[in-house]
Design a protein around this motif. Structure first.
Motif, short mmCIF file in Angstrom:
data_model
loop_
_atom_site.label_atom_id
_atom_site.label_comp_id
_atom_site.label_asym_id
_atom_site.label_seq_id
_atom_site.Cartn_x
_atom_site.Cartn_y
_atom_site.Cartn_z
N ILE A 174 0.47 -1.20 -0.18
CA ILE A 174 0.26 -0.19 -0.41
C ILE A 174 0.48 1.34 -0.18
O ILE A 174 0.81 2.09 -0.72
CB ILE A 174 -1.49 -0.42 1.32
CG1 ILE A 174 -2.55 -0.58 0.81
CG2 ILE A 174 -2.06 1.41 1.40
CD1 ILE A 174 -2.68 -1.67 -0.17
N PRO A 175 1.75 0.91 0.61
CA PRO A 175 2.82 2.90 0.63
C PRO A 175 3.29 3.15 -0.71
O PRO A 175 3.31 4.14 -0.80
CB PRO A 175 3.80 2.75 2.05
CG PRO A 175 2.81 1.67 3.22
CD PRO A 175 2.34 0.47 2.23
N ASN A 176 3.45 2.05 -1.52
CA ASN A 176 4.62 2.23 -2.50
C ASN A 176 3.76 2.24 -3.31
O ASN A 176 3.72 3.31 -4.21
CB ASN A 176 5.27 1.11 -2.88
CG ASN A 176 6.20 0.21 -1.70
OD1 ASN A 176 7.29 1.28 -1.66
ND2 ASN A 176 6.64 -0.84 -1.55
N VAL A 177 2.60 1.58 -3.73
CA VAL A 177 1.55 2.06 -4.63
C VAL A 177 1.25 3.40 -4.38
O VAL A 177 0.43 4.11 -5.04
CB VAL A 177 0.62 0.90 -4.66
CG1 VAL A 177 -1.09 1.52 -5.42
CG2 VAL A 177 0.56 -0.43 -4.73
N MET A 178 0.49 4.27 -3.64
CA MET A 178 -0.06 5.05 -3.11
C MET A 178 0.63 6.32 -3.28
O MET A 178 1.09 7.09 -2.96
CB MET A 178 -0.82 5.47 -1.30
CG MET A 178 -1.51 4.63 -1.25
SD MET A 178 -2.36 4.49 0.00
CE MET A 178 -3.60 6.61 -0.14
#
Length: 182
Positions: free
Chosen positions: A101-105
């Motif tokens: 999630i942090p990488n995608v966001m």
């Protein structure tokens, strides 16, 4: 937007989802979709819950770090989905969610803020997230103003007064934002 977001999740999923034995191969696509829906649902809830500064700030700055409230909410949302849909324990779900999630966001924020990358358009994202309530708003202009600082009226806090200061004479924008926020 959703198709591009799911493709972005797939690009970042690698070892966390696709090559993870905790998620059987036949469920990889579903897990990728759950990650994408976690992000979309979190952004929708953030906008309707009054976190417009967090969301606009993320896109305006072109980065979303793991400690940002909206990123933490999306990560928690995805963790819950992994546990309920795939029966993962909290440690497994946490590891996967924190890897994806942090990488995608962050990638989503970077791509949206990059004028040379048209895979994500801020207006299209907000229109989809708000159910069309942001149609007619100049979100790119808002982002450009936010890049100069969120506390537009200089009173030390971030509130609707800051938006009014940014868009003096733009009552219709304020009215739309109030309607979008619930």
């Amino acid at each position: 937007m959703l198709e591009n977001l799911f493709n972005l999740v797939k690009q970042q999923a690698g070892d966390a989802i696709i090559n993870n034995p905790a998620i059987p191969d036949q469920h990889n696509e579903t897990a990728v979709q759950e990650a994408g829906h976690s992000i979309v649902d979190t952004l929708k809830n953030a906008l309707s819950g009054g976190q417009i500064n967090d969301v606009l700030g993320m896109f305006a700055n072109g980065q979303a770090n793991a400690s940002a409230p909206v990123v933490q909410q999306a990560t928690g949302n995805f963790m819950e989905r992994l546990q309920s849909k795939f029966g993962l324990n909290s440690s497994q779900a946490s590891g996967i969610a924190q890897s994806v999630i942090p990488n995608v966001m962050n990638q989503l924020a970077q791509k949206t803020a990059n004028p040379n990358d048209n895979s994500f358009d801020i207006q299209q994202i907000f229109n989809q997230l708000s159910g069309g309530k942001t149609a007619g708003m100049n979100l790119q202009g808002m982002m450009n103003k936010l890049k100069g600082g969120l506390d537009s009226d200089g009173d030390g806090d971030l509130d609707l007064q800051d938006l009014k200061a940014m868009f003096s004479g733009g009552g219709s924008v304020i009215d739309k934002l109030k309607g979008m926020l619930g």
